[in-house]
Motif scaffolding. Structure first.
Motif, mmCIF file in Angstrom:
data_model
loop_
_atom_site.group_PDB
_atom_site.id
_atom_site.type_symbol
_atom_site.label_atom_id
_atom_site.label_comp_id
_atom_site.label_asym_id
_atom_site.label_seq_id
_atom_site.Cartn_x
_atom_site.Cartn_y
_atom_site.Cartn_z
ATOM 1 N N ARG A 101 0.429 -1.170 0.087
ATOM 2 C CA ARG A 101 -0.237 -0.038 0.134
ATOM 3 C C ARG A 101 0.524 0.974 0.161
ATOM 4 O O ARG A 101 0.854 2.409 -0.647
ATOM 5 C CB ARG A 101 -0.836 0.033 0.885
ATOM 6 C CG ARG A 101 -1.639 1.211 1.306
ATOM 7 C CD ARG A 101 -2.657 0.347 2.294
ATOM 8 N NE ARG A 101 -3.763 1.896 2.179
ATOM 9 C CZ ARG A 101 -4.137 2.241 3.473
ATOM 10 N NH1 ARG A 101 -3.173 2.375 3.946
ATOM 11 N NH2 ARG A 101 -5.163 3.492 3.438
ATOM 12 N N ASP A 102 2.167 0.918 0.665
ATOM 13 C CA ASP A 102 2.739 2.528 0.769
ATOM 14 C C ASP A 102 3.558 2.598 -0.610
ATOM 15 O O ASP A 102 3.712 3.616 -1.161
ATOM 16 C CB ASP A 102 3.978 2.399 2.005
ATOM 17 C CG ASP A 102 3.119 2.284 3.453
ATOM 18 O OD1 ASP A 102 1.659 3.284 3.348
ATOM 19 O OD2 ASP A 102 4.233 1.964 4.040
ATOM 20 N N GLU A 103 4.049 1.827 -0.993
ATOM 21 C CA GLU A 103 4.222 1.729 -2.192
ATOM 22 C C GLU A 103 3.649 2.255 -3.750
ATOM 23 O O GLU A 103 4.112 3.396 -4.122
ATOM 24 C CB GLU A 103 5.203 -0.060 -2.566
ATOM 25 C CG GLU A 103 6.726 -0.122 -1.474
ATOM 26 C CD GLU A 103 7.119 -1.648 -1.483
ATOM 27 O OE1 GLU A 103 8.326 -2.108 -1.415
ATOM 28 O OE2 GLU A 103 6.023 -2.261 -2.608
ATOM 29 N N LEU A 104 2.684 1.837 -3.627
ATOM 30 C CA LEU A 104 1.751 1.942 -4.330
ATOM 31 C C LEU A 104 1.299 3.507 -4.718
ATOM 32 O O LEU A 104 1.330 4.367 -5.500
ATOM 33 C CB LEU A 104 0.151 1.563 -3.945
ATOM 34 C CG LEU A 104 -1.037 1.967 -4.775
ATOM 35 C CD1 LEU A 104 -0.487 1.565 -6.369
ATOM 36 C CD2 LEU A 104 -2.182 0.571 -4.546
ATOM 37 N N CYS A 105 0.944 4.208 -2.952
ATOM 38 C CA CYS A 105 0.187 5.149 -3.051
ATOM 39 C C CYS A 105 2.006 6.523 -3.331
ATOM 40 O O CYS A 105 1.392 6.904 -3.931
ATOM 41 C CB CYS A 105 0.641 6.237 -1.481
ATOM 42 S SG CYS A 105 0.157 7.217 -1.089
ATOM 43 N N GLU A 106 3.037 6.002 -3.254
ATOM 44 C CA GLU A 106 4.428 7.108 -3.489
ATOM 45 C C GLU A 106 4.276 6.869 -5.204
ATOM 46 O O GLU A 106 4.632 7.681 -5.553
ATOM 47 C CB GLU A 106 5.482 6.785 -3.057
ATOM 48 C CG GLU A 106 6.019 6.274 -1.145
ATOM 49 C CD GLU A 106 5.712 8.112 -0.931
ATOM 50 O OE1 GLU A 106 5.089 8.701 -1.676
ATOM 51 O OE2 GLU A 106 4.142 7.864 0.518
ATOM 52 N N LEU A 107 4.389 5.142 -5.774
ATOM 53 C CA LEU A 107 4.832 5.383 -6.769
ATOM 54 C C LEU A 107 3.361 6.351 -7.657
ATOM 55 O O LEU A 107 3.773 7.156 -8.950
ATOM 56 C CB LEU A 107 4.734 4.175 -7.771
ATOM 57 C CG LEU A 107 4.631 3.450 -8.821
ATOM 58 C CD1 LEU A 107 5.853 4.474 -9.162
ATOM 59 C CD2 LEU A 107 4.942 2.331 -9.609
ATOM 60 N N VAL A 108 2.523 5.836 -7.146
ATOM 61 C CA VAL A 108 1.365 7.353 -7.997
ATOM 62 C C VAL A 108 1.171 8.310 -7.920
ATOM 63 O O VAL A 108 1.778 9.411 -9.052
ATOM 64 C CB VAL A 108 -0.295 6.540 -7.235
ATOM 65 C CG1 VAL A 108 -1.419 7.291 -7.608
ATOM 66 C CG2 VAL A 108 -0.421 5.274 -7.210
ATOM 67 N N LEU A 109 1.663 8.678 -6.615
ATOM 68 C CA LEU A 109 2.335 10.347 -6.743
ATOM 69 C C LEU A 109 2.932 10.985 -6.795
ATOM 70 O O LEU A 109 3.634 11.890 -7.296
ATOM 71 C CB LEU A 109 2.601 10.918 -5.256
ATOM 72 C CG LEU A 109 1.501 10.155 -4.254
ATOM 73 C CD1 LEU A 109 1.607 10.908 -2.653
ATOM 74 C CD2 LEU A 109 0.367 11.931 -4.649
#
Length: 207
Positions: A101-109
């Motif tokens: 979830r954290d990696e997904l959030c940062e990559l989207v941003l």
């Protein structure tokens, strides 16, 4: 109109962006990359013939030799920067397994705000959104912006799917609008961490 020094003996189509010699290709690419750097640092106002030539370490006349207009140079700079970011995102996606979830959030941003916004604070994000809004004042950029926007949209669908959070095209559009709205509001309020504001909203939306 030859360059003042070492003008390549190239046919006239080189002036419209088709540098036909290896040296011509290198020089034209150097100018595009220099213009892209200035675009990121100063926005559209930073792309001027003299500034681009100086950044590239080439004669001033080279900018008008390899590009028919400042608009063509701006367009190529926008394309180079946008496609470099898309390639970076695709490489990141292909080089990792299932995103948490954290990696997904940062990559989207990273894809929406630029990966240099991780440590850039307010100014980096502000300049990015100024460029996005400023592109609307330049109709000649519209086809390119739509094309790269579609590619970004498709990449975000892939990113979400790899994280086990498949989303429809409409859902991705809504997510982008939500983040953009949050960032713009943060910029209006001079929030020193607009990416942090976007992160909080995105985390609340992700499963």
């Amino acid at each position: 109109m030859p360059e003042p020094t070492e003008a390549p003996s190239a046919p006239s189509q080189e002036r419209t962006g088709q540098a036909s010699t290896p040296k011509g290709e290198r020089r034209r690419q150097a100018l595009v990359e220099a213009a892209s750097e200035l675009l990121v640092e100063s926005g559209f106002a930073g792309i001027r013939h003299r500034a681009v030539a100086e950044r590239a370490g080439l004669p001033l006349a080279s900018t008008t030799y390899y590009f028919s207009s400042i608009e063509e140079l701006v367009e190529r700079a926008v394309e180079y920067h946008g496609r470099t970011e898309l390639a970076w995102g695709r490489e990141r996606l292909s080089g990792c397994g299932r995103l948490d979830r954290d990696e997904l959030c940062e990559l989207v941003l990273d894809m929406l705000l630029g990966h240099n916004s991780r440590d850039g604070g307010l100014d980096v994000v502000l300049l990015r959104y100024e460029r996005l809004v400023g592109s609307g004042r330049r109709p000649y950029l519209a086809p390119l912006m739509r094309e790269m926007g579609d590619e970004l949209h498709a990449l975000l669908v892939e990113i979400l799917a790899q994280a086990g959070a498949p989303s429809s095209s409409a859902e991705v559009t809504r997510l982008i609008a939500l983040i953009d709205g949050t960032v713009v509001n943060a910029l209006i309020e001079s929030d020193p961490d607009p990416r942090g504001a976007a992160r909080r909203v995105l985390r609340a939306e992700l499963p």
